[in-house]
Design an enzyme around this catalytic site. Sequence first.
Site, mmCIF file in Angstrom:
data_model
loop_
_atom_site.group_PDB
_atom_site.id
_atom_site.type_symbol
_atom_site.label_atom_id
_atom_site.label_comp_id
_atom_site.label_asym_id
_atom_site.label_seq_id
_atom_site.Cartn_x
_atom_site.Cartn_y
_atom_site.Cartn_z
ATOM 1 N N HIS A 15 -23.450 91.488 -25.523
ATOM 2 C CA HIS A 15 -23.080 91.963 -26.855
ATOM 3 C C HIS A 15 -23.518 90.953 -27.919
ATOM 4 O O HIS A 15 -23.215 91.107 -29.090
ATOM 5 C CB HIS A 15 -21.561 92.194 -26.933
ATOM 6 N N ASN A 16 -24.190 89.892 -27.479
ATOM 7 C CA ASN A 16 -24.637 88.834 -28.389
ATOM 8 C C ASN A 16 -25.975 89.255 -29.022
ATOM 9 O O ASN A 16 -26.998 89.366 -28.323
ATOM 10 C CB ASN A 16 -24.787 87.544 -27.565
ATOM 11 N N ASP A 75 -26.465 84.276 -18.974
ATOM 12 C CA ASP A 75 -25.297 83.451 -19.260
ATOM 13 C C ASP A 75 -25.839 82.070 -19.563
ATOM 14 O O ASP A 75 -26.653 81.521 -18.814
ATOM 15 C CB ASP A 75 -24.308 83.401 -18.096
ATOM 16 N N LYS A 181 -39.808 78.599 -30.565
ATOM 17 C CA LYS A 181 -38.633 78.404 -29.703
ATOM 18 C C LYS A 181 -38.848 79.111 -28.366
ATOM 19 O O LYS A 181 -38.587 78.542 -27.306
ATOM 20 C CB LYS A 181 -37.356 78.918 -30.401
HETATM 21 P P1 IMP Z 1 -22.349 83.357 -23.105
HETATM 22 O O1 IMP Z 1 -23.575 83.202 -22.255
HETATM 23 O O2 IMP Z 1 -22.201 84.738 -23.638
HETATM 24 O O3 IMP Z 1 -21.135 82.841 -22.411
HETATM 25 O O4 IMP Z 1 -22.546 82.493 -24.414
HETATM 26 C C1 IMP Z 1 -23.352 81.358 -24.434
HETATM 27 C C2 IMP Z 1 -23.276 80.676 -25.770
HETATM 28 O O5 IMP Z 1 -24.176 79.569 -25.686
HETATM 29 C C3 IMP Z 1 -23.778 81.511 -26.917
HETATM 30 O O6 IMP Z 1 -22.762 82.159 -27.581
HETATM 31 C C4 IMP Z 1 -24.433 80.479 -27.827
HETATM 32 O O7 IMP Z 1 -23.506 79.938 -28.675
HETATM 33 C C5 IMP Z 1 -24.864 79.382 -26.881
HETATM 34 N N1 IMP Z 1 -26.298 79.503 -26.659
HETATM 35 C C6 IMP Z 1 -26.932 80.037 -25.591
HETATM 36 N N2 IMP Z 1 -28.251 80.037 -25.768
HETATM 37 C C7 IMP Z 1 -28.456 79.526 -26.991
HETATM 38 C C8 IMP Z 1 -29.640 79.303 -27.742
HETATM 39 O O8 IMP Z 1 -30.767 79.613 -27.365
HETATM 40 N N3 IMP Z 1 -29.445 78.749 -28.937
HETATM 41 C C9 IMP Z 1 -28.217 78.419 -29.435
HETATM 42 N N4 IMP Z 1 -27.088 78.629 -28.797
HETATM 43 C C10 IMP Z 1 -27.214 79.181 -27.560
#
Ligand code: IMP
Length: 199
Positions: A15-16, A75, A181
């Site tokens: 959902h990100n 993740d 990036k």
């Molecule tokens: P999850 O994988 O949904 O538990 O969340 C991982 C978190 O790591 C994200 O909400 C980001 O805040 C951080 N994150 C992961 N990849 C990146 C990236 O490429 N840039 C900046 N933050 C990241």
Amino acid sequence: MSRKLEPGRLVAATHNKGKVVELKDLFEPLGFEVVSADQLQLDEPDETELTFEGNALIKARAAAQATGAPALSDDSGLEVTALGGMPGVHTAIWAGEPRDFYKAMEKVERELQAIDAKDRSAKFVSCLAVAWPDGHEMTFRGEILGDLTWPPRGEMGFGYDPVFVPLGHEVTFAELKPAQKHAMSHRAVAFEKLKAALL
Ligand code: IMP
């Protein structure tokens, strides 16, 4: 047993929005139609595992079962050396609810200052998981080393990008163009491994 991922519909089990954009950029040029969990109004499963691989699999499995299509999840998180690898799998949670990544970056900075850390090295980790509806699944890990800077700099990217300076560079991830990036990120490294195995 190895298996290929056939181009077609691929559910991005996240959902990100930042991750959806990056996953689309990676997979759509290869002929996949990336549909997000958000678009499909899928529930977000609880991330109860203590590893990136475990949590990636929870998300991919849930989306594959709910849709009957192969699902891809990421993740990921930030591991700060001087903080013993924190926030790690808790990286998103450090941003609170609703997510506020400025606050999250500030929390990391506060913790580093509290221990007067000289070592500001950190790494981003990404674990990509692919799950098929029949239960087959695979994971791929990518990492990128860097240093944390303060205050945050740059407007691009998402999450902790404005404080992360990749090794060998002067600028933060948020100051790089998306294509720059994507050419080096933890997600790109994991993606290259996925491509070699599945495409
Ligand atoms: P999850 O994988 O949904 O538990 O969340 C991982 C978190 O790591 C994200 O909400 C980001 O805040 C951080 N994150 C992961 N990849 C990146 C990236 O490429 N840039 C900046 N933050 C990241």
